[in-house]
Motif scaffolding. Structure first.
Motif, PDB file in Angstrom:
ATOM      1  N   PHE A  26       3.698  -6.708  -5.215  1.00  0.00           N
ATOM      2  CA  PHE A  26       2.494  -7.227  -4.575  1.00  0.00           C
ATOM      3  C   PHE A  26       2.889  -7.916  -3.282  1.00  0.00           C
ATOM      4  CE2 PHE A  26      -0.427 -10.644  -3.630  1.00  0.00           C
ATOM      5  CZ  PHE A  26      -1.673 -10.091  -3.844  1.00  0.00           C
ATOM      6  N   SER A  27       2.166  -7.629  -2.206  1.00  0.00           N
ATOM      7  CA  SER A  27       2.407  -8.366  -0.961  1.00  0.00           C
ATOM      8  C   SER A  27       1.088  -8.549  -0.219  1.00  0.00           C
ATOM      9  CB  SER A  27       3.434  -7.654  -0.074  1.00  0.00           C
ATOM     10  OG  SER A  27       2.924  -6.421   0.382  1.00  0.00           O
ATOM     11  N   PHE A  28       1.028  -9.611   0.524  1.00  0.00           N
ATOM     12  CA  PHE A  28      -0.137  -9.926   1.353  1.00  0.00           C
ATOM     13  C   PHE A  28       0.414 -10.462   2.663  1.00  0.00           C
ATOM     14  CE2 PHE A  28      -3.930 -12.757   2.253  1.00  0.00           C
ATOM     15  CZ  PHE A  28      -4.785 -11.704   2.538  1.00  0.00           C
ATOM     16  N   SER A  29       0.298  -9.653   3.714  1.00  0.00           N
ATOM     17  CA  SER A  29       0.931 -10.023   4.981  1.00  0.00           C
ATOM     18  C   SER A  29       0.000  -9.753   6.162  1.00  0.00           C
ATOM     19  CB  SER A  29       2.234  -9.230   5.148  1.00  0.00           C
ATOM     20  OG  SER A  29       1.966  -7.839   5.115  1.00  0.00           O
ATOM     21  N   ARG A  30       0.383 -10.263   7.297  1.00  0.00           N
ATOM     22  CA  ARG A  30      -0.387 -10.077   8.529  1.00  0.00           C
ATOM     23  C   ARG A  30       0.050  -8.764   9.181  1.00  0.00           C
ATOM     24  NH1 ARG A  30      -3.197 -13.453  11.960  1.00  0.00           N
ATOM     25  NH2 ARG A  30      -2.626 -15.260  10.713  1.00  0.00           N
ATOM     26  N   ARG A  31      -0.944  -8.020   9.675  1.00  0.00           N
ATOM     27  CA  ARG A  31      -0.693  -6.791  10.430  1.00  0.00           C
ATOM     28  C   ARG A  31      -1.664  -6.781  11.598  1.00  0.00           C
ATOM     29  NH1 ARG A  31      -1.177  -0.983   7.626  1.00  0.00           N
ATOM     30  NH2 ARG A  31      -3.328  -1.132   8.252  1.00  0.00           N
ATOM     31  N   GLY A  32      -1.186  -7.328  12.731  1.00  0.00           N
ATOM     32  CA  GLY A  32      -2.071  -7.484  13.881  1.00  0.00           C
ATOM     33  C   GLY A  32      -3.135  -8.512  13.571  1.00  0.00           C
ATOM     34  N   ARG A  33      -4.395  -8.157  13.817  1.00  0.00           N
ATOM     35  CA  ARG A  33      -5.507  -9.069  13.524  1.00  0.00           C
ATOM     36  C   ARG A  33      -5.922  -9.014  12.063  1.00  0.00           C
ATOM     37  NH1 ARG A  33      -9.701  -9.022  18.490  1.00  0.00           N
ATOM     38  NH2 ARG A  33      -8.675 -10.847  19.376  1.00  0.00           N
ATOM     39  N   LYS A  34      -5.536  -7.951  11.399  1.00  0.00           N
ATOM     40  CA  LYS A  34      -5.906  -7.789   9.991  1.00  0.00           C
ATOM     41  C   LYS A  34      -4.769  -8.250   9.095  1.00  0.00           C
ATOM     42  CE  LYS A  34      -9.161  -3.970   9.988  1.00  0.00           C
ATOM     43  NZ  LYS A  34      -9.435  -2.656   9.397  1.00  0.00           N
ATOM     44  N   ARG A  35      -5.078  -8.323   7.824  1.00  0.00           N
ATOM     45  CA  ARG A  35      -4.072  -8.585   6.808  1.00  0.00           C
ATOM     46  C   ARG A  35      -3.882  -7.294   6.018  1.00  0.00           C
ATOM     47  NH1 ARG A  35      -5.256 -12.987   8.980  1.00  0.00           N
ATOM     48  NH2 ARG A  35      -4.463 -15.006   8.374  1.00  0.00           N
ATOM     49  N   LEU A  36      -2.716  -7.143   5.435  1.00  0.00           N
ATOM     50  CA  LEU A  36      -2.422  -5.991   4.604  1.00  0.00           C
ATOM     51  C   LEU A  36      -2.186  -6.482   3.186  1.00  0.00           C
ATOM     52  CD1 LEU A  36      -1.798  -2.964   4.263  1.00  0.00           C
ATOM     53  CD2 LEU A  36       0.585  -3.501   4.791  1.00  0.00           C
ATOM     54  N   LEU A  37      -3.022  -6.021   2.271  1.00  0.00           N
ATOM     55  CA  LEU A  37      -2.892  -6.340   0.853  1.00  0.00           C
ATOM     56  C   LEU A  37      -2.354  -5.075   0.184  1.00  0.00           C
ATOM     57  CD1 LEU A  37      -3.347  -8.082  -1.633  1.00  0.00           C
ATOM     58  CD2 LEU A  37      -5.763  -7.458  -1.560  1.00  0.00           C
ATOM     59  N   LYS A  38      -1.089  -5.132  -0.231  1.00  0.00           N
ATOM     60  CA  LYS A  38      -0.417  -3.960  -0.779  1.00  0.00           C
ATOM     61  C   LYS A  38      -0.061  -4.217  -2.237  1.00  0.00           C
ATOM     62  CE  LYS A  38       3.737  -1.421   0.328  1.00  0.00           C
ATOM     63  NZ  LYS A  38       4.724  -1.219   1.382  1.00  0.00           N
ATOM     64  N   VAL A  39      -0.546  -3.336  -3.113  1.00  0.00           N
ATOM     65  CA  VAL A  39      -0.306  -3.467  -4.546  1.00  0.00           C
ATOM     66  C   VAL A  39       0.358  -2.187  -5.041  1.00  0.00           C
ATOM     67  CG1 VAL A  39      -1.328  -3.911  -6.807  1.00  0.00           C
ATOM     68  CG2 VAL A  39      -2.403  -4.876  -4.753  1.00  0.00           C
ATOM     69  N   THR A  40       1.508  -2.352  -5.680  1.00  0.00           N
ATOM     70  CA  THR A  40       2.194  -1.229  -6.296  1.00  0.00           C
ATOM     71  C   THR A  40       1.976  -1.358  -7.794  1.00  0.00           C
ATOM     72  OG1 THR A  40       3.864  -1.319  -4.549  1.00  0.00           O
ATOM     73  CG2 THR A  40       4.392  -0.003  -6.496  1.00  0.00           C
ATOM     74  N   ILE A  41       1.380  -0.321  -8.388  1.00  0.00           N
ATOM     75  CA  ILE A  41       1.065  -0.362  -9.822  1.00  0.00           C
ATOM     76  C   ILE A  41       2.044   0.511 -10.603  1.00  0.00           C
ATOM     77  CG2 ILE A  41      -1.361  -0.941  -9.519  1.00  0.00           C
ATOM     78  CD1 ILE A  41      -1.999   2.067 -10.073  1.00  0.00           C
ATOM     79  N   ASP A  42       2.166   0.203 -11.881  1.00  0.00           N
ATOM     80  CA  ASP A  42       3.052   0.943 -12.766  1.00  0.00           C
ATOM     81  C   ASP A  42       2.367   1.102 -14.108  1.00  0.00           C
ATOM     82  OD1 ASP A  42       5.333   2.260 -13.589  1.00  0.00           O
ATOM     83  OD2 ASP A  42       6.529   0.451 -13.853  1.00  0.00           O
ATOM     84  N   LYS A  43       2.888   2.010 -14.921  1.00  0.00           N
ATOM     85  CA  LYS A  43       2.421   2.138 -16.302  1.00  0.00           C
ATOM     86  C   LYS A  43       3.620   2.458 -17.172  1.00  0.00           C
ATOM     87  CE  LYS A  43       0.649   6.872 -15.770  1.00  0.00           C
ATOM     88  NZ  LYS A  43      -0.556   7.680 -15.873  1.00  0.00           N
TER      89      LYS A  43
END
Length: 152
Positions: A26-43
């Motif tokens: 899981f990461s939540f970071s700045r990308r220019g003016r927007k933010r990037l919410l990146k979730v890697t899922i597993d099972k």
């Protein structure tokens, strides 16, 4: 910002659990003016498919819209760990026993800084790998694993 990140992670974990997944990263970071919410899922069984990512993205997106806790624009990216995923703990080594792996060591083993082969077994903090080079069994302490990932 850290409080928001933790709240988002908790929401992601709740949604993942409800769909039979777990949050691998899981990461939540700045990308220019927007933010990037990146979730890697597993099972636990099998590999994460595109449909799995779509299902999680749809459900998590709706949860985020309902919660309305992100006060600025963001992009949501949902992905799988991939077929050559990192193995980060003993549980993952155990889960992928029988699979091919590449391990980079903290300290050389038998004069080598890396080892490629098949995970034969795991017990305690020991991992037994059959070397792809010479089919010899190599016993590795998990504490000596700098990084490892599955290989095709």
């Amino acid at each position: 910002m850290e409080d928001l990140k933790e709240e988002l992670r908790e929401l992601a974990e709740e949604v993942a659990k409800s769909l039979g997944f777990s949050v691998y990263d899981f990461s939540f970071s700045r990308r220019g003016r927007k933010r990037l919410l990146k979730v890697t899922i597993d099972k636990l069984e099998g590999y994460v498919s595109i449909k799995d990512c779509e299902a999680f993205s749809s459900s998590f997106g709706k949860t985020l819209d309902t919660a309305d806790i992100v006060p600025f624009p963001y992009d949501l990216v949902v992905e799988s760990p991939g077929v050559e995923r990192a193995l980060r703990n003993m549980g993952e080594f155990i889960r992928f026993t029988g699979e091919k792996v590449k391990i980079v060591f903290n300290e050389p083993v038998n004069g080598n800084s890396t080892l490629s082969g098949k995970i034969l077994s795991c017990e305690g903090n020991k991992i037994v790998v059959e070397s792809a080079d010479n089919q010899m069994e190599v016993v590795i302490s998990f504490e000596n694993v700098k990084r490892a990932n599955l290989k095709l």
